[in-house]
Design a protein around this motif. Sequence first.
Motif, mmCIF file in Angstrom:
data_model
loop_
_atom_site.group_PDB
_atom_site.id
_atom_site.type_symbol
_atom_site.label_atom_id
_atom_site.label_comp_id
_atom_site.label_asym_id
_atom_site.label_seq_id
_atom_site.Cartn_x
_atom_site.Cartn_y
_atom_site.Cartn_z
ATOM 1 N N SER A 9 83.303 37.826 53.251
ATOM 2 C CA SER A 9 82.393 37.738 54.396
ATOM 3 C C SER A 9 82.087 39.122 54.941
ATOM 4 O O SER A 9 82.939 40.011 54.928
ATOM 5 C CB SER A 9 83.012 36.889 55.508
ATOM 6 O OG SER A 9 83.215 35.559 55.081
ATOM 7 N N TYR A 10 80.876 39.288 55.448
ATOM 8 C CA TYR A 10 80.543 40.513 56.164
ATOM 9 C C TYR A 10 80.026 40.213 57.569
ATOM 10 O O TYR A 10 79.570 41.111 58.286
ATOM 11 C CB TYR A 10 79.527 41.350 55.387
ATOM 12 C CG TYR A 10 78.164 40.709 55.188
ATOM 13 C CD1 TYR A 10 77.120 40.941 56.081
ATOM 14 C CD2 TYR A 10 77.909 39.891 54.092
ATOM 15 C CE1 TYR A 10 75.863 40.365 55.898
ATOM 16 C CE2 TYR A 10 76.656 39.314 53.890
ATOM 17 C CZ TYR A 10 75.642 39.555 54.802
ATOM 18 O OH TYR A 10 74.402 38.982 54.609
ATOM 19 N N GLY A 11 80.113 38.939 57.989
ATOM 20 C CA GLY A 11 79.681 38.530 59.320
ATOM 21 C C GLY A 11 80.144 37.117 59.592
ATOM 22 O O GLY A 11 80.807 36.491 58.757
ATOM 23 N N ASP A 13 78.271 34.334 60.205
ATOM 24 C CA ASP A 13 77.426 33.235 59.739
ATOM 25 C C ASP A 13 77.826 32.845 58.316
ATOM 26 O O ASP A 13 78.199 33.716 57.516
ATOM 27 C CB ASP A 13 75.962 33.668 59.773
ATOM 28 C CG ASP A 13 75.009 32.515 59.544
ATOM 29 O OD1 ASP A 13 74.526 31.948 60.534
ATOM 30 O OD2 ASP A 13 74.746 32.159 58.367
ATOM 31 N N GLN A 16 76.430 34.988 55.621
ATOM 32 C CA GLN A 16 76.768 36.416 55.585
ATOM 33 C C GLN A 16 77.996 36.625 54.696
ATOM 34 O O GLN A 16 79.091 36.950 55.142
ATOM 35 C CB GLN A 16 77.001 36.941 57.002
ATOM 36 C CG GLN A 16 75.708 36.953 57.813
ATOM 37 C CD GLN A 16 75.932 37.305 59.270
ATOM 38 O OE1 GLN A 16 76.868 36.823 59.916
ATOM 39 N NE2 GLN A 16 75.064 38.141 59.812
ATOM 40 N N TYR A 18 79.227 37.654 50.302
ATOM 41 C CA TYR A 18 78.850 38.122 48.970
ATOM 42 C C TYR A 18 79.982 37.784 48.004
ATOM 43 O O TYR A 18 81.144 37.683 48.392
ATOM 44 C CB TYR A 18 78.541 39.620 48.941
ATOM 45 C CG TYR A 18 79.638 40.547 49.419
ATOM 46 C CD1 TYR A 18 80.506 41.173 48.522
ATOM 47 C CD2 TYR A 18 79.795 40.835 50.776
ATOM 48 C CE1 TYR A 18 81.494 42.047 48.957
ATOM 49 C CE2 TYR A 18 80.768 41.707 51.229
ATOM 50 C CZ TYR A 18 81.619 42.311 50.312
ATOM 51 O OH TYR A 18 82.598 43.173 50.758
ATOM 52 N N TYR A 70 72.329 36.278 52.266
ATOM 53 C CA TYR A 70 71.822 36.776 53.547
ATOM 54 C C TYR A 70 71.093 35.654 54.270
ATOM 55 O O TYR A 70 70.655 34.677 53.650
ATOM 56 C CB TYR A 70 70.890 37.975 53.331
ATOM 57 C CG TYR A 70 69.774 37.735 52.323
ATOM 58 C CD1 TYR A 70 68.524 37.273 52.729
ATOM 59 C CD2 TYR A 70 69.964 37.977 50.961
ATOM 60 C CE1 TYR A 70 67.503 37.049 51.818
ATOM 61 C CE2 TYR A 70 68.946 37.766 50.035
ATOM 62 C CZ TYR A 70 67.727 37.304 50.470
ATOM 63 O OH TYR A 70 66.711 37.085 49.548
ATOM 64 N N ARG A 71 70.987 35.786 55.581
ATOM 65 C CA ARG A 71 70.236 34.816 56.382
ATOM 66 C C ARG A 71 68.742 34.964 56.060
ATOM 67 O O ARG A 71 68.231 36.075 55.966
ATOM 68 C CB ARG A 71 70.489 35.053 57.866
ATOM 69 C CG ARG A 71 71.928 34.780 58.290
ATOM 70 C CD ARG A 71 72.162 35.187 59.729
ATOM 71 N NE ARG A 71 71.992 36.631 59.909
ATOM 72 C CZ ARG A 71 71.963 37.243 61.077
ATOM 73 N NH1 ARG A 71 72.082 36.537 62.204
ATOM 74 N NH2 ARG A 71 71.808 38.556 61.143
ATOM 75 N N THR A 83 67.458 39.353 58.816
ATOM 76 C CA THR A 83 67.664 39.566 57.384
ATOM 77 C C THR A 83 67.866 41.046 57.078
ATOM 78 O O THR A 83 68.720 41.416 56.251
ATOM 79 C CB THR A 83 66.473 39.010 56.591
ATOM 80 O OG1 THR A 83 66.354 37.603 56.854
ATOM 81 C CG2 THR A 83 66.651 39.230 55.100
ATOM 82 N N ASP A 86 71.255 42.071 57.998
ATOM 83 C CA ASP A 86 72.235 41.613 57.014
ATOM 84 C C ASP A 86 72.308 42.561 55.823
ATOM 85 O O ASP A 86 73.402 42.848 55.311
ATOM 86 C CB ASP A 86 71.885 40.201 56.534
ATOM 87 C CG ASP A 86 72.248 39.139 57.551
ATOM 88 O OD1 ASP A 86 72.804 39.480 58.613
ATOM 89 O OD2 ASP A 86 71.972 37.948 57.277
ATOM 90 N N ASP A 89 74.254 45.561 56.918
ATOM 91 C CA ASP A 89 75.671 45.289 57.146
ATOM 92 C C ASP A 89 76.414 44.958 55.856
ATOM 93 O O ASP A 89 77.571 45.353 55.678
ATOM 94 C CB ASP A 89 75.822 44.148 58.151
ATOM 95 C CG ASP A 89 75.333 44.521 59.539
ATOM 96 O OD1 ASP A 89 75.122 45.725 59.800
ATOM 97 O OD2 ASP A 89 75.148 43.600 60.362
ATOM 98 N N VAL A 90 75.777 44.223 54.947
ATOM 99 C CA VAL A 90 76.467 43.897 53.703
ATOM 100 C C VAL A 90 76.694 45.155 52.873
ATOM 101 O O VAL A 90 77.741 45.290 52.217
ATOM 102 C CB VAL A 90 75.720 42.810 52.910
ATOM 103 C CG1 VAL A 90 74.466 43.342 52.244
ATOM 104 C CG2 VAL A 90 76.648 42.196 51.858
#
Length: 249
Positions: A9-11, A13, A16, A18, A70-71, A83, A86, A89-90
């Motif tokens: 996870s990177y968030g 949601d 979010q 990978y 991603y969202r 987006t 995201d 951040d990713v």
Amino acid sequence: MTSTPETRSYGGDPAQVYDVLPPAAGAPTAAGTVVVVHGGFWRKGYDREHALPEAGAFAAAGFPVALVEYRRAGMPGGGVPGTLDDVRDVLASISSQPDLPRPLVLVGHSAGGHLVTWAAGQPWAAERGIAGVVSLAGVVDLGASDRLHLGSDAAREFVGTGPGTPSWTAADPMSSLPPRVPVRLVNGADDDTVPPEVADAYVLEAREAGGDVTVQVVPGADHMAVIDPDHPAFDTVLAAVRALLRSGH
């Protein structure tokens, strides 16, 4: 054989996340990580699952791989700016992972090609360790997409407005030239979903601004051929990734 992907996870949601695919056992290990960003006209109906064969092919070729979710438009927080946030951040998360070595090469298809080309123009691109990006049939010019009504006006749905607004400008790779890292465009000659001419103005203006941008149009390739490991077009993609990683060291 590739291992089962590990999801990180990177968030907060559920979108979010990978998947991490390690290099296949026995493959010559590459010095760098491939980050795969899927397409689907930025819409919630298309997720990363359809890009798994592509990601698996990079892992089979010896690359550590991160397959990004991603969202998207139609999802809470998706569209502009969510987006784009995201993607930023990713890449920060991926670039901090010890098992995903720098440099990174971003490989995006269609809407994902837009997102990686957008990332190439951001001031943080180099600090994320990005050696370059490979845009496959990418929507690299939102204005061209809008004029051609690609994806039934998908760009307007993604941005939430039409051309000329701050949101549109912020999301358009044409607005952040030259790119801060090399950009390699690979397009299919027979693509009628994102026709090759969508890239023409980007290539011209990016080069005029001093950007390191090349374009290859692959004969006999349609929109999906460039992410199909069994299609000859994928050899062109692998070569572009390897060349960027060599130059990134």
